[in-house]
Each structure stands twice: as structure tokens, then as C-alpha cells.
Design a protein around this motif. Structure first.
Motif, mmCIF file in Angstrom:
data_model
loop_
_atom_site.group_PDB
_atom_site.id
_atom_site.type_symbol
_atom_site.label_atom_id
_atom_site.label_comp_id
_atom_site.label_asym_id
_atom_site.label_seq_id
_atom_site.Cartn_x
_atom_site.Cartn_y
_atom_site.Cartn_z
ATOM 1 N N THR A 155 6.430 -10.650 -61.701
ATOM 2 C CA THR A 155 5.592 -9.743 -61.835
ATOM 3 C C THR A 155 6.039 -9.516 -60.114
ATOM 4 O OG1 THR A 155 3.742 -10.011 -61.368
ATOM 5 C CG2 THR A 155 3.694 -10.867 -63.589
ATOM 6 N N PRO A 156 5.565 -7.857 -60.188
ATOM 7 C CA PRO A 156 6.192 -7.490 -58.536
ATOM 8 C C PRO A 156 4.986 -8.188 -57.715
ATOM 9 C CG PRO A 156 5.760 -5.298 -60.221
ATOM 10 C CD PRO A 156 5.261 -6.995 -61.130
ATOM 11 N N ARG A 157 4.147 -8.402 -57.650
ATOM 12 C CA ARG A 157 2.438 -9.594 -56.790
ATOM 13 C C ARG A 157 3.413 -10.321 -56.968
ATOM 14 N NH1 ARG A 157 -3.559 -9.509 -57.904
ATOM 15 N NH2 ARG A 157 -3.029 -7.638 -57.179
ATOM 16 N N GLU A 158 4.077 -11.185 -57.920
ATOM 17 C CA GLU A 158 4.634 -12.115 -57.257
ATOM 18 C C GLU A 158 5.874 -12.336 -56.930
ATOM 19 O OE1 GLU A 158 3.033 -13.998 -61.971
ATOM 20 O OE2 GLU A 158 4.710 -13.393 -61.441
ATOM 21 N N TYR A 159 6.178 -11.444 -57.081
ATOM 22 C CA TYR A 159 7.658 -11.234 -56.374
ATOM 23 C C TYR A 159 7.197 -10.976 -55.310
ATOM 24 C CZ TYR A 159 11.772 -9.034 -54.979
ATOM 25 O OH TYR A 159 12.821 -8.852 -54.397
ATOM 26 N N PHE A 160 6.195 -10.087 -54.294
ATOM 27 C CA PHE A 160 5.938 -10.465 -52.975
ATOM 28 C C PHE A 160 4.991 -11.589 -52.499
ATOM 29 C CE2 PHE A 160 2.427 -9.089 -50.278
ATOM 30 C CZ PHE A 160 3.141 -9.151 -48.803
ATOM 31 N N VAL A 161 4.619 -11.949 -52.989
ATOM 32 C CA VAL A 161 4.571 -13.600 -52.470
ATOM 33 C C VAL A 161 5.509 -14.401 -52.454
ATOM 34 C CG1 VAL A 161 3.099 -15.563 -53.150
ATOM 35 C CG2 VAL A 161 1.843 -12.847 -53.782
ATOM 36 N N VAL A 162 6.102 -14.667 -53.066
ATOM 37 C CA VAL A 162 7.324 -15.524 -52.666
ATOM 38 C C VAL A 162 7.942 -15.488 -52.099
ATOM 39 C CG1 VAL A 162 9.121 -16.621 -54.612
ATOM 40 C CG2 VAL A 162 6.812 -16.654 -55.581
ATOM 41 N N ILE A 163 9.049 -14.155 -52.132
ATOM 42 C CA ILE A 163 9.772 -13.646 -51.015
ATOM 43 C C ILE A 163 8.620 -13.951 -49.571
ATOM 44 C CG2 ILE A 163 11.116 -12.349 -52.467
ATOM 45 C CD1 ILE A 163 10.552 -9.848 -51.127
ATOM 46 N N ARG A 164 8.055 -12.990 -49.648
ATOM 47 C CA ARG A 164 7.331 -13.564 -47.893
ATOM 48 C C ARG A 164 6.405 -14.527 -46.792
ATOM 49 N NH1 ARG A 164 6.231 -8.079 -45.893
ATOM 50 N NH2 ARG A 164 7.545 -6.609 -46.469
ATOM 51 N N ARG A 165 6.733 -15.219 -48.908
ATOM 52 C CA ARG A 165 5.569 -16.013 -48.617
ATOM 53 C C ARG A 165 6.976 -17.632 -47.969
ATOM 54 N NH1 ARG A 165 3.812 -20.258 -47.088
ATOM 55 N NH2 ARG A 165 2.191 -22.317 -47.944
ATOM 56 N N TYR A 166 8.108 -17.592 -48.560
ATOM 57 C CA TYR A 166 9.173 -18.472 -48.285
ATOM 58 C C TYR A 166 9.947 -17.520 -47.492
ATOM 59 C CZ TYR A 166 7.137 -21.133 -51.878
ATOM 60 O OH TYR A 166 6.178 -22.180 -52.703
ATOM 61 N N GLY A 167 10.189 -16.625 -46.957
ATOM 62 C CA GLY A 167 10.385 -15.943 -45.774
ATOM 63 C C GLY A 167 12.569 -15.633 -46.357
ATOM 64 N N LEU A 168 12.278 -14.727 -48.102
ATOM 65 C CA LEU A 168 13.442 -14.563 -48.290
ATOM 66 C C LEU A 168 14.314 -13.317 -48.405
ATOM 67 C CD1 LEU A 168 12.621 -16.073 -51.609
ATOM 68 C CD2 LEU A 168 14.164 -17.197 -50.372
ATOM 69 N N PHE A 169 15.809 -14.052 -47.991
ATOM 70 C CA PHE A 169 15.855 -11.860 -48.322
ATOM 71 C C PHE A 169 15.504 -10.886 -47.431
ATOM 72 C CE2 PHE A 169 14.878 -12.330 -52.650
ATOM 73 C CZ PHE A 169 15.368 -13.328 -52.919
ATOM 74 N N GLY A 170 15.681 -12.038 -45.709
ATOM 75 C CA GLY A 170 15.884 -11.119 -44.718
ATOM 76 C C GLY A 170 14.114 -11.641 -43.586
ATOM 77 N N HIS A 171 13.078 -11.704 -45.028
ATOM 78 C CA HIS A 171 11.680 -11.483 -44.661
ATOM 79 C C HIS A 171 11.478 -12.242 -43.730
ATOM 80 C CE1 HIS A 171 10.893 -8.001 -46.541
ATOM 81 N NE2 HIS A 171 11.387 -8.282 -47.797
ATOM 82 N N SER A 172 10.534 -12.524 -42.753
ATOM 83 C CA SER A 172 9.864 -13.923 -41.890
ATOM 84 C C SER A 172 8.785 -14.650 -43.169
ATOM 85 C CB SER A 172 9.078 -13.459 -40.886
ATOM 86 O OG SER A 172 10.126 -12.872 -39.678
ATOM 87 N N GLU A 173 9.274 -16.112 -43.072
ATOM 88 C CA GLU A 173 7.546 -16.426 -43.665
ATOM 89 C C GLU A 173 6.574 -16.747 -43.397
ATOM 90 O OE1 GLU A 173 8.266 -20.935 -43.689
ATOM 91 O OE2 GLU A 173 9.894 -20.924 -44.107
ATOM 92 N N SER A 174 5.366 -16.394 -44.287
ATOM 93 C CA SER A 174 4.301 -15.949 -44.218
ATOM 94 C C SER A 174 3.663 -16.672 -44.851
ATOM 95 C CB SER A 174 4.065 -14.123 -44.844
ATOM 96 O OG SER A 174 4.552 -13.294 -44.931
ATOM 97 N N THR A 175 1.863 -17.133 -43.759
ATOM 98 C CA THR A 175 1.024 -18.300 -45.048
ATOM 99 C C THR A 175 0.490 -17.560 -45.642
ATOM 100 O OG1 THR A 175 -0.557 -17.763 -43.309
ATOM 101 C CG2 THR A 175 1.389 -19.265 -42.055
ATOM 102 N N GLN A 176 -0.508 -18.826 -46.657
ATOM 103 C CA GLN A 176 -1.300 -17.889 -47.567
ATOM 104 C C GLN A 176 -2.049 -16.612 -47.116
ATOM 105 O OE1 GLN A 176 -2.441 -20.855 -49.471
ATOM 106 N NE2 GLN A 176 -0.226 -21.332 -50.872
#
Length: 206
Positions: A155-176
Motif C-alpha cells: 500500500t502507499p503507506r507501507e511503501y513509504f515506510v519501507v523505502i524510508r526505513r531502508y534508504g531505498l531509491f536515493g532516500h536516507s535511512e530513517s529510524t522508526q
């Protein structure tokens, strides 16, 4: 990206807003999810900005979350009207930030010196990059395949959490905790979203 749910009617929206004002976080989630179509609509304005659509969607969702969190029900206007401005503002901030960071850089411009005092240029670094071109291409193709799978399965929310949590596709890793602050939800809720998303991906890959 998967299709988004239909927007709420005016009566439904008013009902969920009242519930959210009374502390019902489930109502808040529904208000966010049922306005995701608005995010996709506004993102179309920035489709030629050079940014990946998935990144624009994730930034737009942040604007939507902020809109739901700060919306004043007593002013009488529809949530979508207020949310559209918040989403647009987040996307404009992204574009302005990129513009500030962008600079014309020559491959021959010095970027430092080595231990012997010789100038180091971008060109010298590129020329000494020993990574195999085939490996670079394979990694790029793998990332493209991963992006497609994540977009289709989550889902869009799950997608947002995963790519930000693990620093995918150019994003920096974020903590919970950082994600919880961005989405204005509890850290434990972020943990549940992350766990559910990973289970979906694992099942799909299996």
C-alpha cells in the motif's frame, strides 16, 4: 503504483473528521487513505521535473498527512481543498531544495588534494573507478525490478515506510522513531506497518 481508493463523500468526510477530533486514530487513517488519489492527481503537475514518480508520491503523502493532522474542521472548507495546498507545498519544497543543491560542475574542477599535494578532480576519480560495468548494469536492473515489486505489492503507506526505513531509491535511512514523527503516529505503529510490509514482500518473492 496500485490504484487508490475512491474519495469520501462530504458526509463521510465530516463523520470521520469528527471521530478523529474525538481521538479515533483509525478515522484519521481512513481520511489519509481515501485522499491518496488527490496526491496522485497533484503529482502529475511535477511529472516532468526529473524526479521519480514514486519519490513524488512519497513526498506528497507527507503533505497529506500534515494536512489531516492540522486541518481545522470548524472553517467549513473541504479537507481536499486544504490538503491540496499542503501537498503542493511539500512538492515545491522538494523542488526548491534540489535547485539550491544543483550546481554546474566540471569534470576538471579540483575537489581536493591527495597526500602528495596533487589536485584531485572528478575525472580522476571516475577514471580510477574499478567497478565492472556489467555489475553496475545488473545492480541497476535489480533495483528497477525491486521498485516495481514494492510498488505493486505494498500500500502507499507501507511503501513509504519501507523505502524510508531502508534508504531505498536515493532516500536516507530513517529510524522508526523518525518515521513515526513524520507520519504523526506511534513508533510501535510504524513497526507493525514495517513488519506487515516485509511479510508481504517475503510472501511475494517466495
Amino acid at each position: 503504483m496500485q490504484s487508490f481508493p475512491q474519495p469520501l463523500s462530504a458526509a463521510q468526510e465530516a463523520s470521520y473528521l469528527r471521530q478523529y477530533q474525538n481521538g479515533d486514530m483509525h478515522a484519521r487513517d481512513i481520511l489519509i487513505e481515501r485522499n491518496l488519489r488527490l496526491v496522485a492527481h497533484i503529482v502529475k503537475k511535477y511529472i516532468h521535473s526529473g524526479k521519480e514518480t514514486d519519490e513524488l508520491i512519497s513526498i506528497g503523502i507527507i503533505g497529506l498527512v500534515k494536512a489531516v493532522n492540522t486541518y481545522n474542521f470548524d472553517k467549513g472548507s473541504r479537507l481536499a481543498t486544504y490538503a491540496a495546498r499542503c501537498i503542493d507545498n511539500e512538492l515545491l519544497m522538494l523542488m526548491r531544495g534540489d535547485k539550491k543543491r544543483s550546481r554546474e560542475v566540471s569534470l576538471y574542477d579540483p575537489i581536493g588534494t591527495d597526500k602528495e599535494g596533487n589536485e584531485i578532480t572528478l575525472l580522476s576519480i571516475i577514471e580510477h573507478n574499478n567497478e565492472d560495468v556489467v555489475e553496475q548494469l545488473a545492480r541497476k536492473q535489480s533495483l528497477q525490478k525491486l521498485s516495481k515489486i514494492i510498488s505493486e505489492v505494498l500500500t502507499p503507506r507501507e511503501y513509504f515506510v519501507v523505502i524510508r526505513r531502508y534508504g531505498l531509491f536515493g532516500h536516507s535511512e530513517s529510524t522508526q522513531r523518525e518515521l513515526a514523527s513524520q507520519l504523526n503516529i506511534s513508533r510501535s505503529y510504524v513497526s507493525r506497518i514495517e513488519k506487515k510490509a516485509l511479510e508481504k514482500l517475503r510472501h511475494h518473492l517466495d
